[in-house]
Write an enzyme that holds these catalytic residues in place. Structure first.
Site, PDB file in Angstrom:
ATOM      1  N   ARG A  69       0.828  -1.212   0.000  1.00 19.17           N
ATOM      2  CA  ARG A  69       0.000   0.000   0.000  1.00 19.17           C
ATOM      3  C   ARG A  69       0.864   1.265   0.000  1.00 19.17           C
ATOM      4  NH1 ARG A  69      -5.228  -0.165   0.633  1.00 19.17           N
ATOM      5  NH2 ARG A  69      -5.518  -2.185   1.574  1.00 19.17           N
ATOM      6  N   ILE A  96      -8.228   1.818   0.216  1.00 19.08           N
ATOM      7  CA  ILE A  96      -7.963   2.372   1.544  1.00 19.08           C
ATOM      8  C   ILE A  96      -6.628   3.102   1.453  1.00 19.08           C
ATOM      9  CG2 ILE A  96      -7.397   1.772   3.932  1.00 19.08           C
ATOM     10  CD1 ILE A  96      -9.421  -0.555   3.619  1.00 19.08           C
ATOM     11  N   HIS A 113     -19.629   9.210  -0.137  1.00 15.86           N
ATOM     12  CA  HIS A 113     -19.911   7.882   0.417  1.00 15.86           C
ATOM     13  C   HIS A 113     -21.422   7.662   0.463  1.00 15.86           C
ATOM     14  CE1 HIS A 113     -19.512   4.275   2.793  1.00 15.86           C
ATOM     15  NE2 HIS A 113     -20.508   4.734   3.526  1.00 15.86           N
ATOM     16  N   THR A 145     -10.266  12.158   6.111  1.00 20.45           N
ATOM     17  CA  THR A 145      -9.316  12.101   7.221  1.00 20.45           C
ATOM     18  C   THR A 145      -8.841  10.659   7.358  1.00 20.45           C
ATOM     19  OG1 THR A 145     -11.099  11.718   8.788  1.00 20.45           O
ATOM     20  CG2 THR A 145     -10.401  14.004   8.491  1.00 20.45           C
TER      21      THR A 145
HETATM   22  C1  GRF Z   1     -20.640   5.916  -5.789  1.00 20.91           C
HETATM   23  O1  GRF Z   1     -21.764   5.221  -5.351  1.00 20.91           O
HETATM   24  C2  GRF Z   1     -19.948   6.563  -4.621  1.00 20.91           C
HETATM   25  O2  GRF Z   1     -20.802   6.907  -3.585  1.00 20.91           O
HETATM   26  C3  GRF Z   1     -19.007   5.502  -4.165  1.00 20.91           C
HETATM   27  O3  GRF Z   1     -18.584   4.860  -5.343  1.00 20.91           O
HETATM   28  C4  GRF Z   1     -19.585   4.995  -6.344  1.00 20.91           C
HETATM   29  C5  GRF Z   1     -18.939   5.536  -7.567  1.00 20.91           C
HETATM   30  O4  GRF Z   1     -19.777   5.534  -8.689  1.00 20.91           O
HETATM   31  N1  GRF Z   1     -17.931   6.089  -3.407  1.00 20.91           N
HETATM   32  P1  GRF Z   1     -19.278   6.125 -10.078  1.00 20.91           P
HETATM   33  O5  GRF Z   1     -17.999   5.387 -10.472  1.00 20.91           O
HETATM   34  O6  GRF Z   1     -19.032   7.583  -9.892  1.00 20.91           O
HETATM   35  O7  GRF Z   1     -20.390   5.831 -11.027  1.00 20.91           O
END
Ligand code: GRF
Length: 221
Positions: A69, A96, A113, A145
Site C-alpha cells: 500500500r 484504503i 460515500h 481524514t
Molecule cells: C458511488 O456510489 C460513490 O458513492 C461511491 O462509489 C460509487 C462511484 O460511482 N464512493 P461512479 O464510479 O461515480 O459511477
C-alpha cells in the site's frame, strides 16, 4: 477578471458517473474548475473513457504493480502532484489510503460515500440500510481524514425509502443524488466558500456542525 479555475485531480476505480457529473458541471460553467487529470487504479474502466472523451489526461496506476500500500500511495501521490491540484476528488476510488497520503492532502481531499454518515461506513450500504429497516437513506460528501469514511461532512442528500426499493434501485436513486451534491460541494470549494480546518468543515465561515442537507430538490441549511 474571472478567478482562475480551481485545479483538481479526480481519482476513480470504475464507471465514473460522478466524474461525468463533475465534467458536465464544469462544461456548463456551474463550477469554476479544471480537471487536470483523472487517475484510475484499475485499467480499462469506463471512467477513463469519459475523461478521454472530455480531453482530460487519463492515467492508470495499477495497484497490482506495487508490492504494498505504501509504495502504491507514494507513486500515486507523485503522479497527482505533477498536476499541482488544489483539490483531490475521490469519485468511486475503491482503495484504503495510507495515513501519509491522507495527511499530504489534508483539508483538500473530498470523498463521496453512499450513506448518511456516520451511519453505515464501509461497503454494501444499500443492502445494510434495507436490512436495518431504516426509513431514510442518503449520501455524504466529506473531507477525507485518516479514519475510513469519516471526516467532516460537507453536504448530505437524503431520500425516503420506498416499499419496493431493492439494493439495486437504491443504488440508482442514490447515484442521482450524488450527481447533484458532489458538483455542488466542489463548486463551493472552488468559490472559496468551503474549507476544512482542524477537522471541521466551514461553509461561508460557519462551522458545519451538521451538514447542509439536500432533500426533495431543496438545500436545507
Ligand atoms: C458511488 O456510489 C460513490 O458513492 C461511491 O462509489 C460509487 C462511484 O460511482 N464512493 P461512479 O464510479 O461515480 O459511477
Amino acid at each position: 477578471m474571472a478567478a482562475t479555475p480551481l485545479p483538481i485531480v479526480v481519482l476513480i476505480s470504475g464507471s465514473g458517473t460522478n466524474l461525468q457529473a463533475i465534467i458536465n458541471a464544469i462544461q456548463e460553467k456551474q463550477i469554476n474548475a479544471e480537471i487536470k487529470a483523472v487517475i484510475s487504479n484499475r485499467p480499462g474502466v469506463k471512467g477513463l473513457q469519459r475523461a478521454q472523451a472530455a480531453n482530460i489526461p487519463a492515467e492508470v496506476i495499477d495497484h497490482k504493480d506495487y508490492a504494498d500500500r505504501e509504495s502504491f500511495d507514494q507513486a500515486l501521490q507523485q503522479r497527482i502532484d505533477k498536476y499541482r491540484p488544489d483539490l483531490v476528488v475521490l469519485a468511486g476510488f475503491m482503495r484504503i489510503l495510507t495515513d501519509d497520503f491522507v495527511n499530504h492532502y489534508s483539508d483538500r481531499m473530498l470523498n463521496i460515500h453512499p450513506s448518511l454518515l456516520p451511519e453505515f461506513p464501509g461497503l454494501n450500504t444499500h443492502q445494510r440500510v434495507l436490512d436495518a429497516a431504516h426509513p431514510q437513506h442518503g449520501v455524504t460528501v466529506h473531507f477525507v481524514t485518516n479514519e475510513l469514511d469519516s471526516g467532516p461532512s460537507v453536504i448530505q442528500a437524503v431520500i425516503d425509502i420506498n416499499d419496493n426499493d431493492t439494493a439495486e434501485i437504491l443504488a440508482e436513486r442514490i447515484h442521482t443524488q450524488e450527481h447533484i451534491i458532489y458538483p455542488m460541494a466542489i463548486g463551493w470549494f472552488a468559490e472559496g466558500r468551503l474549507s476544512c480546518k482542524n477537522n471541521h468543515a466551514y461553509l461561508d465561515g460557519q462551522a458545519l456542525n451538521t451538514p447542509p442537507r439536500w432533500i426533495k430538490n431543496e438545500l436545507v441549511i
